[in-house]
Enzyme design. Structure first.
Site, PDB file in Angstrom:
ATOM      1  N   THR A  27      39.590  38.276  39.361  1.00  0.00           N
ATOM      2  CA  THR A  27      38.800  37.066  39.171  1.00  0.00           C
ATOM      3  C   THR A  27      37.334  37.474  39.128  1.00  0.00           C
ATOM      4  OG1 THR A  27      37.928  35.137  40.376  1.00  0.00           O
ATOM      5  CG2 THR A  27      39.075  36.762  41.663  1.00  0.00           C
ATOM      6  N   ASN A  28      36.534  36.773  38.344  1.00  0.00           N
ATOM      7  CA  ASN A  28      35.090  37.005  38.354  1.00  0.00           C
ATOM      8  C   ASN A  28      34.417  36.251  39.500  1.00  0.00           C
ATOM      9  OD1 ASN A  28      33.883  38.492  35.760  1.00  0.00           O
ATOM     10  ND2 ASN A  28      35.688  37.345  35.112  1.00  0.00           N
ATOM     11  N   THR A  29      34.714  34.957  39.615  1.00  0.00           N
ATOM     12  CA  THR A  29      34.007  34.106  40.571  1.00  0.00           C
ATOM     13  C   THR A  29      34.109  34.622  41.995  1.00  0.00           C
ATOM     14  OG1 THR A  29      34.291  32.135  39.193  1.00  0.00           O
ATOM     15  CG2 THR A  29      33.892  31.775  41.542  1.00  0.00           C
ATOM     16  N   MET A  63      44.108  33.610  41.209  1.00  0.00           N
ATOM     17  CA  MET A  63      42.876  32.818  41.072  1.00  0.00           C
ATOM     18  C   MET A  63      42.390  32.842  39.618  1.00  0.00           C
ATOM     19  SD  MET A  63      41.179  34.364  44.543  1.00  0.00           S
ATOM     20  CE  MET A  63      41.813  36.003  44.173  1.00  0.00           C
ATOM     21  N   CYS A  68      34.878  34.724  32.937  1.00  0.00           N
ATOM     22  CA  CYS A  68      35.925  34.133  33.766  1.00  0.00           C
ATOM     23  C   CYS A  68      37.227  34.656  33.199  1.00  0.00           C
ATOM     24  CB  CYS A  68      35.872  32.612  33.725  1.00  0.00           C
ATOM     25  SG  CYS A  68      37.164  31.833  34.709  1.00  0.00           S
ATOM     26  N   THR A  69      38.115  35.100  34.056  1.00  0.00           N
ATOM     27  CA  THR A  69      39.295  35.807  33.564  1.00  0.00           C
ATOM     28  C   THR A  69      40.256  34.914  32.796  1.00  0.00           C
ATOM     29  OG1 THR A  69      40.242  35.573  35.807  1.00  0.00           O
ATOM     30  CG2 THR A  69      39.214  37.674  35.252  1.00  0.00           C
ATOM     31  N   GLU A  70      40.059  33.597  32.838  1.00  0.00           N
ATOM     32  CA  GLU A  70      40.885  32.685  32.037  1.00  0.00           C
ATOM     33  C   GLU A  70      40.358  32.489  30.620  1.00  0.00           C
ATOM     34  OE1 GLU A  70      41.925  32.005  36.149  1.00  0.00           O
ATOM     35  OE2 GLU A  70      39.971  31.840  35.181  1.00  0.00           O
ATOM     36  N   GLN A 105      35.774  26.885  47.513  1.00  0.00           N
ATOM     37  CA  GLN A 105      34.669  26.972  46.565  1.00  0.00           C
ATOM     38  C   GLN A 105      33.923  25.649  46.479  1.00  0.00           C
ATOM     39  OE1 GLN A 105      36.739  27.966  42.949  1.00  0.00           O
ATOM     40  NE2 GLN A 105      36.657  30.178  43.298  1.00  0.00           N
TER      41      GLN A 105
END
Length: 229
Positions: free
Chosen positions: A83-85, A10, A196-198, A52
């Site tokens: 993932t953060n979200t 994710m 956000c991990t991206e 989501q």
């Protein structure tokens, strides 16, 4: 070395970064040919993103809870949600298992407090910026969170899902993030959370003069501490 369970996918781009950093961290700390003892459950992000977008968070929580149970059954002694979200549904994951979840917001909050800061800007998906699950977790540690204006939030979110999750990194998007980061600093942010991990694929400490808190790197360090404890 303790066995860590990772719930990823994710997106796959940030999960790949987690995998690299976890292995590099173990090798750095232990030397030689050491690598990380991991179990990875990688979900189909298209399915999660639809949940989501449609506000089906209970379904998303059930999906990740099942992944968590599988990792626990396989022997994981702790879990990392990459993932953060999706920490919005962290309670569903935690309640499904008897092993601890290394919560990314708590790890980040401790790093911010250790730096002596109490007011930070947050760049993340619109879910993380606009809903209270993440900001309230930070507030419990005494941290005030600032988010971009509505147009800025929309642009940050678009670049994450439209580009970074697809492994697309564009110079013009980096410049736009720099502008939004500068706006947050101008409003009083003492530091900036790459929430956000991206986002770590696009910007870093080199893109601002205030401290940057890379949640992916912070999360990995907490995981390494647990694995090697």
């Amino acid at each position: 070395m303790n066995l860590l369970g990772v719930i990823g996918g994710m997106s796959w781009t940030s999960t790949a970064e987690y995998y690299r950093l976890l292995n590099e961290g173990v090798a750095s700390r232990l030397g030689g040919l050491h690598s990380a003892r991991l179990l990875l459950h990688s979900v189909d992000f298209a399915q999660v993103e639809a949940m989501q977008r449609q506000d089906h968070w209970d379904q998303a929580g059930a999906l990740l809870a099942e992944a968590a149970r599988g990792l626990e059954r396989a022997g994981a002694g702790a879990l990392l949600l990459a993932t953060n979200t999706m920490h919005k549904v962290a309670p569903a994951t935690e309640n499904a298992v008897g092993v601890p979840l290394l919560h990314i917001a708590d790890c980040t909050a401790r790093a911010i407090r250790a730096a002596g800061l109490s007011r930070v800007g947050l760049l993340a998906t619109r879910f993380t910026m606009e809903q209270d699950f993440y900001r309230e977790r930070l507030a419990a540690h005494g941290i005030e969170t600032l988010v971009p204006c509505e147009a800025g939030r929309a642009e940050v979110h678009r670049i994450i899902y439209g580009e970074l999750c697809r492994n697309v990194v564009l110079p013009q998007s980096r410049e736009r993030y720099r502008e939004i980061m500068a706006e947050l600093v101008g409003r009083g942010a003492q530091g900036l959370i790459l929430g956000c991990t991206e986002i770590t694929l696009l910007v870093s400490q080199a893109d601002t003069d205030v401290p940057v808190f890379d949640t992916t790197a912070i999360h990995v360090q907490a995981a390494l501490d647990w694995m090697l404890s």
